[in-house]
Scaffold this motif. Sequence first.
Motif, PDB file in Angstrom:
ATOM      1  N   SER A  74       0.826  -1.212   0.000  1.00  0.00           N
ATOM      2  CA  SER A  74       0.000   0.000   0.000  1.00  0.00           C
ATOM      3  C   SER A  74       0.859   1.260   0.000  1.00  0.00           C
ATOM      4  O   SER A  74       0.522   2.263  -0.639  1.00  0.00           O
ATOM      5  N   VAL A  75       1.994   1.210   0.722  1.00  0.00           N
ATOM      6  CA  VAL A  75       2.915   2.345   0.748  1.00  0.00           C
ATOM      7  C   VAL A  75       3.540   2.537  -0.624  1.00  0.00           C
ATOM      8  O   VAL A  75       3.671   3.659  -1.126  1.00  0.00           O
ATOM      9  N   ARG A  76       3.924   1.448  -1.259  1.00  0.00           N
ATOM     10  CA  ARG A  76       4.512   1.531  -2.593  1.00  0.00           C
ATOM     11  C   ARG A  76       3.525   2.139  -3.586  1.00  0.00           C
ATOM     12  O   ARG A  76       3.873   3.046  -4.359  1.00  0.00           O
ATOM     13  N   ALA A  95      12.872  13.259  -6.339  1.00  0.00           N
ATOM     14  CA  ALA A  95      11.531  12.772  -5.999  1.00  0.00           C
ATOM     15  C   ALA A  95      11.501  12.211  -4.585  1.00  0.00           C
ATOM     16  O   ALA A  95      10.534  12.428  -3.835  1.00  0.00           O
ATOM     17  N   ARG A  96      12.548  11.463  -4.180  1.00  0.00           N
ATOM     18  CA  ARG A  96      12.595  10.929  -2.814  1.00  0.00           C
ATOM     19  C   ARG A  96      12.614  12.059  -1.785  1.00  0.00           C
ATOM     20  O   ARG A  96      11.948  11.994  -0.746  1.00  0.00           O
ATOM     21  N   GLU A  97      13.399  13.133  -2.079  1.00  0.00           N
ATOM     22  CA  GLU A  97      13.460  14.263  -1.153  1.00  0.00           C
ATOM     23  C   GLU A  97      12.092  14.910  -0.991  1.00  0.00           C
ATOM     24  O   GLU A  97      11.689  15.272   0.125  1.00  0.00           O
ATOM     25  N   LYS A  98      11.368  15.068  -2.101  1.00  0.00           N
ATOM     26  CA  LYS A  98      10.053  15.705  -2.026  1.00  0.00           C
ATOM     27  C   LYS A  98       9.032  14.807  -1.334  1.00  0.00           C
ATOM     28  O   LYS A  98       8.159  15.294  -0.615  1.00  0.00           O
ATOM     29  N   LEU A  99       9.118  13.506  -1.548  1.00  0.00           N
ATOM     30  CA  LEU A  99       8.214  12.594  -0.843  1.00  0.00           C
ATOM     31  C   LEU A  99       8.446  12.657   0.665  1.00  0.00           C
ATOM     32  O   LEU A  99       7.493  12.540   1.451  1.00  0.00           O
ATOM     33  N   GLU A 101       9.900  15.391   2.329  1.00  0.00           N
ATOM     34  CA  GLU A 101       9.638  16.735   2.843  1.00  0.00           C
ATOM     35  C   GLU A 101       8.148  17.060   2.860  1.00  0.00           C
ATOM     36  O   GLU A 101       7.646  17.651   3.822  1.00  0.00           O
ATOM     37  N   ARG A 102       7.447  16.694   1.795  1.00  0.00           N
ATOM     38  CA  ARG A 102       6.068  17.149   1.626  1.00  0.00           C
ATOM     39  C   ARG A 102       5.022  16.097   2.030  1.00  0.00           C
ATOM     40  O   ARG A 102       3.869  16.449   2.285  1.00  0.00           O
ATOM     41  N   HIS A 103       5.413  14.808   2.067  1.00  0.00           N
ATOM     42  CA  HIS A 103       4.427  13.762   2.327  1.00  0.00           C
ATOM     43  C   HIS A 103       4.829  12.807   3.455  1.00  0.00           C
ATOM     44  O   HIS A 103       4.030  11.937   3.812  1.00  0.00           O
ATOM     45  N   GLY A 104       6.039  12.926   3.980  1.00  0.00           N
ATOM     46  CA  GLY A 104       6.445  12.132   5.131  1.00  0.00           C
ATOM     47  C   GLY A 104       6.854  10.711   4.839  1.00  0.00           C
ATOM     48  O   GLY A 104       6.915   9.885   5.756  1.00  0.00           O
ATOM     49  N   TYR A 105       7.182  10.366   3.601  1.00  0.00           N
ATOM     50  CA  TYR A 105       7.594   9.008   3.261  1.00  0.00           C
ATOM     51  C   TYR A 105       9.094   8.851   3.503  1.00  0.00           C
ATOM     52  O   TYR A 105       9.899   9.647   3.025  1.00  0.00           O
ATOM     53  N   GLN A 106       9.485   7.806   4.221  1.00  0.00           N
ATOM     54  CA  GLN A 106      10.881   7.502   4.498  1.00  0.00           C
ATOM     55  C   GLN A 106      11.312   6.357   3.587  1.00  0.00           C
ATOM     56  O   GLN A 106      11.092   5.179   3.887  1.00  0.00           O
ATOM     57  N   LEU A 107      11.914   6.703   2.458  1.00  0.00           N
ATOM     58  CA  LEU A 107      12.344   5.715   1.478  1.00  0.00           C
ATOM     59  C   LEU A 107      13.795   5.961   1.118  1.00  0.00           C
ATOM     60  O   LEU A 107      14.299   7.083   1.263  1.00  0.00           O
ATOM     61  N   SER A 108      14.456   4.934   0.633  1.00  0.00           N
ATOM     62  CA  SER A 108      15.802   5.109   0.101  1.00  0.00           C
ATOM     63  C   SER A 108      15.711   5.488  -1.368  1.00  0.00           C
ATOM     64  O   SER A 108      14.735   5.169  -2.057  1.00  0.00           O
TER      65      SER A 108
END
Length: 433
Positions: A74-76, A95-99, A101-108
């Motif tokens: 679901s996160v993916r 895109a990872r930085e914006k996810l 900063e703006r949406h709270g997703y912690q991804l590599s």
Amino acid sequence: MGEEYNTMSYREMDRLELLQALMGKQLRQREVAERLSLSVRQVKRLVARYRAEGAAGLVSRQRGKRPNNRILDSVRESAIQLVQTHYADFGPTLAREKLEERHGYQLSTETLRQWMMAEGLWVAKRRKAARIHQRRPRRPYLGELVQIDGSPHDWFEERGPRCTLIVFIDDATSRLMALHFVPAETTQAYMETLRAYLKAHGRPVALYSDKHSIFRVNHPDQEGVPTQFTRALQTLDIQAIHANSPQAKGRVERANQTLQDRLVKELRLQGISDLEAANAFLPEFLADYNRRFAVSPQHPQDAHRPVLHNPEELSLIFCLQHTRKLSKNLSFRFQNREYQLTNYSSGYRLRGASVTVCQAFDSSITLLYQGQPLTYRILAEGEPPIPLDDEKSLHLRIEQAVKEQAQRSHWKPAPDHPWRRYPQSKPAHTSTP
């Protein structure tokens, strides 16, 4: 036993070899623990499992099972949906930085890159063949060498006018020292950016630029003659250095490429489409950029020097200066205007003297003689001369002409215009008998 060996990893086979040496009294438990980077207690557990199950006891219990830290489907799906909606043309890193900063997703970054490639949102770039270049080492001190350049680009992606970003970047740290949006790359643009730089940081030792006519007179008969910008640097005791190729000032060239990617997208996300709002946003972007990409200098000492001139003197330095020779009646001509000095009844000593005409960018004029201001009046005034342009300011002039001509599309000549004096049709020719 052969089948068990086939299911073991190289790391597990190394453990098996050390445990067999331990069981054969060839090694001690502490020695095995040091080689495996484990505690003695964990080595005892491995020994117990080996005695009970043999080599199969050393195989990881998690093999073939779903990892505990696996990201939920679901996160993916949610992250991919956000990328498709808001960041479709972003690279995986940005895109990872914006996810985050703006949406709270912690991804590599690598995880997101693989997801975007699977969804067709990102195509892996083919690595270029490595070219061997002898890289110039960085300067050791902050403020020793500052590379400057202008980056013309469609910064607002057709939401606003095309413009140029003036970039000042430190060679020792890759730190952005000054950014300024301007309509075109001109002497005025660099002078205004340098003045703001001096106020924020002080005087650098040297500025590193290309060989554009703003920085260097390229006519062979005038070699060594300073331009207006170089004259200002000489007055401020800042060394001007010119690069022989774009690769020589690669630090600012690479920064331009990064800015044309990241800054364009940031302006889009912020809804900015004009120069004033973009310049107001630049300090925030500059601080974030330096936090991500700047490095520490080799030496902590700052090479910047204090500015020794007061604001009034800086205003005269950062203007266009020209030299004119006074006539017998203490007058001279400059840009189709005739000026005459006033309050100099006995001005014989000034006849034939050379004065400096300081023309500010708001068109105001200050006259100097041996560093002292002179009073004057305008005797005659003609049409201003047509300004000279180069290839970097040509597009701005054309866009201005289009706007001015569009405003005059319904222009009509005045009643006394010479065009109206001529008859609309010629009278028929009559012959006399």
